[in-house]
Design an enzyme around this catalytic site. Structure first.
Site, mmCIF file in Angstrom:
data_model
loop_
_atom_site.group_PDB
_atom_site.id
_atom_site.type_symbol
_atom_site.label_atom_id
_atom_site.label_comp_id
_atom_site.label_asym_id
_atom_site.label_seq_id
_atom_site.Cartn_x
_atom_site.Cartn_y
_atom_site.Cartn_z
ATOM 1 N N GLU A 178 49.644 44.994 39.563
ATOM 2 C CA GLU A 178 48.195 44.746 39.440
ATOM 3 C C GLU A 178 47.437 45.946 38.879
ATOM 4 O O GLU A 178 46.664 46.607 39.602
ATOM 5 C CB GLU A 178 47.604 44.337 40.794
ATOM 6 C CG GLU A 178 48.209 43.073 41.369
ATOM 7 C CD GLU A 178 47.544 42.636 42.676
ATOM 8 O OE1 GLU A 178 46.637 43.320 43.147
ATOM 9 O OE2 GLU A 178 47.945 41.585 43.217
ATOM 10 N N GLU B 231 53.254 37.103 44.161
ATOM 11 C CA GLU B 231 52.393 37.087 45.351
ATOM 12 C C GLU B 231 51.565 35.816 45.334
ATOM 13 O O GLU B 231 50.987 35.453 44.298
ATOM 14 C CB GLU B 231 51.404 38.270 45.371
ATOM 15 C CG GLU B 231 52.009 39.600 45.692
ATOM 16 C CD GLU B 231 50.969 40.722 45.754
ATOM 17 O OE1 GLU B 231 49.775 40.449 46.047
ATOM 18 O OE2 GLU B 231 51.365 41.876 45.490
HETATM 19 O O1 IFM Z 1 47.505 43.047 49.870
HETATM 20 C C1 IFM Z 1 47.270 42.856 48.523
HETATM 21 C C2 IFM Z 1 48.416 43.374 47.691
HETATM 22 O O2 IFM Z 1 48.679 44.715 47.938
HETATM 23 C C3 IFM Z 1 48.133 43.215 46.222
HETATM 24 N N1 IFM Z 1 47.725 41.870 45.927
HETATM 25 C C4 IFM Z 1 46.713 41.252 46.725
HETATM 26 C C5 IFM Z 1 47.063 41.394 48.196
HETATM 27 C C6 IFM Z 1 45.981 40.732 49.064
HETATM 28 O O3 IFM Z 1 44.750 41.345 48.860
#
Ligand code: IFM
Length: 457
Positions: free
Chosen positions: A167, A363
């Site tokens: 990210e 994710e």
């Molecule tokens: O916890 C975070 C993660 O570290 C990166 N993506 C989003 C998640 C939720 O906010």
């Protein structure tokens, strides 16, 4: 044929990140990351929380792997802490830090779980922030590649699946931009949008150099990917006009045109660059070739989406605000838009023009207001609702032939949610931070059943 069935080779997993779960912040030679320093400043994180202890996974990884076995996952995505491996950011390697990941990976492999290692999930060494302003300086791309070589040459006999950076928008734009609430580490306010864009450009360069470093250092065949959190535009209806509007809007939505486009096509999106105007970063000759590395797969972190509709006036699309009371999970940005998984995957194929690129959802999940009830259970039906609808959208993408290969739920367990500290719980396992007890939530059992039946139940 049961409904919402995934193909036999679909891969199920769970994800975490180093600073959010490991703890042991100053053990075995680890030095501070920007998140350690940021959390130590009063008012930066909710309740002054930090990842100093977190889930104490550093000492409890064996029992955490047992939970993974119970869950039935065959894939685990974790991240490696740069300040454990090269504590000063550049220079000597800390073998004791490497040893932790050897122990973890060996344990995973013994239990039939394939490791997927993210090389950077926001915890830049503080030393580099002090020395040259970390992501503000082009030098960080080279130092990152050095660190990547060091770890891949040491772990590459055990790990085949590498993800360079997690990210980019978050630790660059949210870390250095003036108006973020709550901000991300280092929480530095740079002077202009151009300087902010320069930080993400440096991160793209770091990704490109890291891809080269992984392939050069890996002792055997490996897969290399980037993990991006694209902003997903979702057509409000699936009419031809609204679909075209969502596709037209995609490069302009949030940072897509300046992150996923250069990484996957070798150029910042032309219209987006025009829109940036004088805020566009300085791009040196050869940068885009470095950034545009061959990838074996793309990791997408997708949680929500923005509805879009076609309109008659320029630019031909409109991104829609949500009405008051629109369903939202336990984060201000976590609007319930489950079609985002389907459209995110489809946009990579059709809008970015990379139908060849295998995709993993690296994710997806939600924060919920979990409570441990009198029976000692956490009945998180809200999380089950969220996950079920999102997985249905993922299954639709597979059924329509888009190249989705695997899914990692975020997260295996409740953990340090950055500026929100321990207040926001994303896990399918409840972490009791007082005792470090792990309590599988109802969603854990539900996800295990999806994995067992290889379909959305
Ligand atoms: O916890 C975070 C993660 O570290 C990166 N993506 C989003 C998640 C939720 O906010």
């Amino acid at each position: 044929m049961p409904s919402y069935q995934f193909p036999d080779d679909f891969q199920w997993g769970a994800a975490t990140a180093a600073y959010q779960i490991e703890g042991a912040a100053s053990e075995d030679g680890r030095k501070p990351s920007v998140w350690d320093s940021f959390s130590a400043i009063a008012g930066r994180t909710l309740n002054g929380d930090s990842g100093a202890i977190a889930c104490d996974h550093y000492h409890r990884y064996e029992s955490d792997v047992k939970l993974m076995v119970e869950l039935g996952i065959r894939h685990y995505r974790f991240s490696i802490a740069w300040p454990r491996i090269v504590p000063d950011g550049r220079g000597s390697v800390n073998e004791a830090g490497v040893d932790f990941y050897k122990r973890l990976v060996d344990c995973l492999i013994r239990h039939g779980i394939t490791p997927h290692a993210t090389l950077f999930h926001w915890d830049s060494p503080q030393a580099l922030e002090d020395q040259y302003g970390s992501w503000r300086n082009r030098q960080i791309a080279h130092d990152f590649a050095e660190y990547v070589s060091a770890i891949v040459s040491r772990l590459g006999d055990r790990v085949q699946h590498w993800m360079t950076i997690n990210e980019i928008p978050c630790f660059t734009h949210l870390g250095y931009s003036a108006n973020q609430t709550p901000p991300h580490a280092p929480g530095t306010r740079v002077g202009s949008s151009k300087e902010v864009w320069q930080t993400s450009h440096h991160a793209l360069l770091a990704h490109g150099l890291a891809c080269q470093a992984i392939r050069a250092a890996s002792p055997g065949p490996c897969s290399v990917s980037l993990v991006d959190n694209i902003a997903v535009t979702v057509p409000i209806t699936e009419s031809e006009a609204d679909i075209a509007a969502a596709q037209q809007a995609f490069p302009h939505c949030w940072l897509n045109g300046g992150i996923v486009f250069p990484a996957l096509t070798g150029a910042y999106h032309a219209g987006f660059l025009e829109q940036l105007g004088s805020a566009a970063p300085e791009i040196q000759t050869g940068d885009l070739e470095i950034i545009h590395q061959p990838l074996d797969r793309l990791g997408l972190n997708i949680y929500t989406g923005t509805y879009v509709r076609a309109i008659d006036q320029a630019p031909g699309y409109e991104c829609l605000d949500l009405p008051q009371g629109y369903p939202r999970l336990h984060m201000p940005w976590l609007n319930f838009v489950p079609e985002c998984l389907y459209w995110g995957i489809r946009h990579i194929s059709e809008t970015v023009g990379r139908p060849d690129l295998p995709i993993w959802i690296t994710e997806n999940g939600c924060a919920a207001q979990d409570v441990l009830d009198a029976k000692g259970e956490v009945i998180d039906t809200d999380r089950i609702l969220y996950l079920r609808q999102h997985l249905r959208a993922a299954q639709r993408a597979v059924a329509e032939g888009y190249p989705l290969k695997g899914y990692f739920v975020w997260s295996l367990m409740d953990n340090f949610e950055w500026a929100w500290g321990y207040d926001r719980r994303f896990g399918i396992v409840y972490t009791d931070y007082r005792t470090q007890q792990r309590i599988p939530k109802a969603s854990f059992g539900w996800y295990a059943e999806c994995i067992r039946q290889n379909r959305v139940v």
